[in-house]
Design a protein around this motif. Structure first.
Motif, PDB file in Angstrom:
ATOM      1  N   ASN A  29       0.814  -1.214   0.000  1.00  0.00           N
ATOM      2  CA  ASN A  29       0.000   0.000   0.000  1.00  0.00           C
ATOM      3  C   ASN A  29       0.848   1.265   0.000  1.00  0.00           C
ATOM      4  OD1 ASN A  29      -2.474  -1.449   0.126  1.00  0.00           O
ATOM      5  ND2 ASN A  29      -2.184  -1.739   2.335  1.00  0.00           N
ATOM      6  N   GLY A  30       2.169   1.099  -0.065  1.00  0.00           N
ATOM      7  CA  GLY A  30       3.062   2.245  -0.089  1.00  0.00           C
ATOM      8  C   GLY A  30       3.409   2.793   1.284  1.00  0.00           C
ATOM      9  N   GLU A  31       2.985   2.091   2.350  1.00  0.00           N
ATOM     10  CA  GLU A  31       3.265   2.547   3.705  1.00  0.00           C
ATOM     11  C   GLU A  31       4.663   2.082   4.137  1.00  0.00           C
ATOM     12  OE1 GLU A  31       1.399   4.574   5.559  1.00  0.00           O
ATOM     13  OE2 GLU A  31       0.073   4.705   3.800  1.00  0.00           O
ATOM     14  N   PRO A  32       5.414   2.945   4.849  1.00  0.00           N
ATOM     15  CA  PRO A  32       6.753   2.533   5.296  1.00  0.00           C
ATOM     16  C   PRO A  32       6.681   1.497   6.415  1.00  0.00           C
ATOM     17  CG  PRO A  32       6.180   4.653   6.245  1.00  0.00           C
ATOM     18  CD  PRO A  32       5.078   4.319   5.283  1.00  0.00           C
ATOM     19  N   VAL A  90       5.749  -1.603  18.014  1.00  0.00           N
ATOM     20  CA  VAL A  90       5.079  -0.305  17.978  1.00  0.00           C
ATOM     21  C   VAL A  90       4.246  -0.216  16.703  1.00  0.00           C
ATOM     22  CG1 VAL A  90       5.450   2.196  17.948  1.00  0.00           C
ATOM     23  CG2 VAL A  90       6.988   0.718  19.262  1.00  0.00           C
ATOM     24  N   GLU A  91       3.036   0.324  16.815  1.00  0.00           N
ATOM     25  CA  GLU A  91       2.140   0.374  15.662  1.00  0.00           C
ATOM     26  C   GLU A  91       2.700   1.243  14.532  1.00  0.00           C
ATOM     27  OE1 GLU A  91      -0.623  -1.054  14.487  1.00  0.00           O
ATOM     28  OE2 GLU A  91      -0.286  -2.480  16.123  1.00  0.00           O
ATOM     29  N   ASP A  92       3.046   2.503  14.827  1.00  0.00           N
ATOM     30  CA  ASP A  92       3.562   3.394  13.798  1.00  0.00           C
ATOM     31  C   ASP A  92       4.982   3.808  14.168  1.00  0.00           C
ATOM     32  OD1 ASP A  92       4.038   5.104  11.759  1.00  0.00           O
ATOM     33  OD2 ASP A  92       2.442   6.533  12.238  1.00  0.00           O
ATOM     34  N   ARG A  93       5.935   2.997  13.780  1.00  0.00           N
ATOM     35  CA  ARG A  93       7.326   3.252  14.135  1.00  0.00           C
ATOM     36  C   ARG A  93       7.873   4.511  13.474  1.00  0.00           C
ATOM     37  NH1 ARG A  93       9.098  -3.081  13.338  1.00  0.00           N
ATOM     38  NH2 ARG A  93       8.684  -3.756  15.480  1.00  0.00           N
ATOM     39  N   PHE A  94       7.300   4.901  12.353  1.00  0.00           N
ATOM     40  CA  PHE A  94       7.835   6.033  11.609  1.00  0.00           C
ATOM     41  C   PHE A  94       7.283   7.379  12.069  1.00  0.00           C
ATOM     42  CE2 PHE A  94       8.939   2.521   8.937  1.00  0.00           C
ATOM     43  CZ  PHE A  94      10.098   2.898   8.295  1.00  0.00           C
ATOM     44  N   SER A  95       6.326   7.368  12.987  1.00  0.00           N
ATOM     45  CA  SER A  95       5.723   8.628  13.427  1.00  0.00           C
ATOM     46  C   SER A  95       6.674   9.455  14.284  1.00  0.00           C
ATOM     47  CB  SER A  95       4.437   8.354  14.214  1.00  0.00           C
ATOM     48  OG  SER A  95       4.731   7.620  15.402  1.00  0.00           O
ATOM     49  N   THR A  96       7.678   8.809  14.861  1.00  0.00           N
ATOM     50  CA  THR A  96       8.589   9.522  15.763  1.00  0.00           C
ATOM     51  C   THR A  96       9.978   9.717  15.166  1.00  0.00           C
ATOM     52  OG1 THR A  96       9.239   7.438  16.838  1.00  0.00           O
ATOM     53  CG2 THR A  96       7.374   8.647  17.802  1.00  0.00           C
ATOM     54  N   TRP A  99      12.487  10.768   8.129  1.00  0.00           N
ATOM     55  CA  TRP A  99      12.954   9.874   7.080  1.00  0.00           C
ATOM     56  C   TRP A  99      12.584  10.445   5.706  1.00  0.00           C
ATOM     57  CZ3 TRP A  99       9.453   7.429   3.732  1.00  0.00           C
ATOM     58  CH2 TRP A  99       8.093   7.526   4.100  1.00  0.00           C
ATOM     59  N   HIS A 100      13.200   9.888   4.672  1.00  0.00           N
ATOM     60  CA  HIS A 100      12.867  10.240   3.299  1.00  0.00           C
ATOM     61  C   HIS A 100      13.131   9.021   2.425  1.00  0.00           C
ATOM     62  CE1 HIS A 100      17.244  10.906   3.551  1.00  0.00           C
ATOM     63  NE2 HIS A 100      17.253  10.559   2.266  1.00  0.00           N
ATOM     64  N   ASN A 101      12.591   9.018   1.230  1.00  0.00           N
ATOM     65  CA  ASN A 101      12.832   7.917   0.309  1.00  0.00           C
ATOM     66  C   ASN A 101      14.213   8.038  -0.324  1.00  0.00           C
ATOM     67  OD1 ASN A 101      10.384   6.539   0.595  1.00  0.00           O
ATOM     68  ND2 ASN A 101       9.363   7.870  -0.884  1.00  0.00           N
ATOM     69  N   GLY A 105      14.159   4.137  -3.621  1.00  0.00           N
ATOM     70  CA  GLY A 105      12.770   4.239  -3.189  1.00  0.00           C
ATOM     71  C   GLY A 105      12.453   3.766  -1.795  1.00  0.00           C
ATOM     72  N   SER A 106      13.382   3.127  -1.106  1.00  0.00           N
ATOM     73  CA  SER A 106      13.105   2.639   0.247  1.00  0.00           C
ATOM     74  C   SER A 106      13.366   3.742   1.273  1.00  0.00           C
ATOM     75  CB  SER A 106      13.981   1.419   0.564  1.00  0.00           C
ATOM     76  OG  SER A 106      13.644   0.337  -0.278  1.00  0.00           O
ATOM     77  N   PRO A 107      12.716   3.675   2.453  1.00  0.00           N
ATOM     78  CA  PRO A 107      12.883   4.719   3.468  1.00  0.00           C
ATOM     79  C   PRO A 107      14.301   4.773   4.023  1.00  0.00           C
ATOM     80  CG  PRO A 107      10.884   3.449   3.864  1.00  0.00           C
ATOM     81  CD  PRO A 107      11.668   2.703   2.819  1.00  0.00           C
ATOM     82  N   ILE A 108      14.861   5.985   4.081  1.00  0.00           N
ATOM     83  CA  ILE A 108      16.170   6.233   4.658  1.00  0.00           C
ATOM     84  C   ILE A 108      15.980   7.062   5.923  1.00  0.00           C
ATOM     85  CG2 ILE A 108      18.443   7.252   4.310  1.00  0.00           C
ATOM     86  CD1 ILE A 108      17.854   4.859   2.473  1.00  0.00           C
TER      87      ILE A 108
END
Length: 305
Positions: A29-32, A90-96, A99-101, A105-108
């Motif tokens: 779904n494109g979610e990190p 943790v449910e949303d690890r990227f909220s804290t 990061w950028h693509n 294309g993968s999260p850095i």
């Protein structure tokens, strides 16, 4: 995409294979998504490939094996909280985290000591884990020291130095490397030596930072590279492996690690250490020397997440 520099890639492999890593990707779904890897290593330099292992029981399993690629983020020594976040459910690890693509294309993760952005080459079932093999399409490394983990505790260059610096007769030196060259300074006797200083009340980690600053270079102390007893001066010697940013030193010169570059190094123990460093740099595989000026052992760096 710009071709990868083989020498820079080899150096990055050798420097970062031992740090705490967070593997990131995007789901269908494109979610990190991301997790702390329990195994990460290089597979090949030509073409450049790395692998990570993922438990079959991981909630990321289905998404990762179907992903088009993944990134390996080598955490900096200041990113302990990020390591903890991606190691917990943790449910949303990227909220804290910031990061950028990456180029592939993968999260850095922002502030990482280094990263490898990979396309998925192959997945291999292996018992209760799956091996994800990625081809490195882009990478970056910085002078920021990495975060290590051993025996249930985090290890940083500062903590390693402080643990070794209980001696009142301690010398630290900076092995500052850049593009196959090492910084050497006048030893006062017509030869060359590594930048070094006697540790006083500030402690080893602060002393080596001050030592680097005195060269006029922007560099950070990495992991301890060599620990030995300086029998002649009756002192303990700790040498830090450092990566230097661009710029001309205000003291000393960069000399090549190959050929006659090390001919003017007058201290036999330092010369032996630099010859070992040259050999290990060619392979991208480093160890830590423990001993004295005449004999000792090289122990592989085995920190891992």
């Amino acid at each position: 995409m710009t071709p990868l520099d083989p020498r820079a890639l080899r150096t990055a492999f050798g420097t970062f294979m031992t740090g705490v890593t967070v593997v990131t990707a995007h789901d269908q779904n494109g979610e990190p998504m991301g997790f702390t890897a329990n195994s990460f290593t290089s597979v090949s330099l030509d073409p450049p490939m790395v692998l990570v292992c993922l438990a079959n029981s991981s909630r990321n399993y289905d998404a990762l094996v179907q992903a088009k690629g993944f990134a390996v983020n080598i955490l900096a020594e200041s990113q302990i909280e990020i390591s903890n976040t991606f190691a917990r459910p943790v449910e949303d690890r990227f909220s804290t985290v910031e990061w950028h693509n990456g180029p592939q294309g993968s999260p850095i993760l922002a502030g990482a000591s280094g990263w490898f952005d990979c396309s998925m080459h192959k997945t291999v079932e292996a018992g209760d884990h799956v091996i994800l093999i990625g081809q490195v399409e882009a990478f970056d490394s910085t002078t920021t020291p990495g975060l290590g983990y051993a025996r249930g505790a985090y290890v940083t260059p500062s903590s390693a130095a402080d643990a070794l610096s209980q001696s009142t007769n301690l010398i630290v030196s900076a092995l500052i490397e850049r593009d196959g060259h090492v910084l050497l300074v006048d030893d006062g006797n017509g030869g060359l030596a590594l930048p070094e200083c006697l540790v006083k009340d500030e402690g080893a980690s602060a002393a080596v930072k001050n030592l680097i600053a005195s060269t006029g270079l922007h560099a950070q102390p990495g992991f301890v590279y060599s620990v030995f007893e300086d029998v002649n001066r009756k002192r303990q010697h700790i040498s830090f492996m450092c990566q230097s940013a661009e710029g001309a030193p205000t003291k000393g010169v960069f000399v090549p690690l190959t050929g006659s570059g090390l001919d003017d190094v007058t201290d036999p123990s330092i010369l032996t250490m630099l010859e070992r460093f040259a050999a290990e740099s060619a392979l991208g595989n480093y160890g830590i020397y423990y001993g004295d000026q005449k004999s000792g052992e090289v122990r592989p760096i085995t920190l891992g997440s």
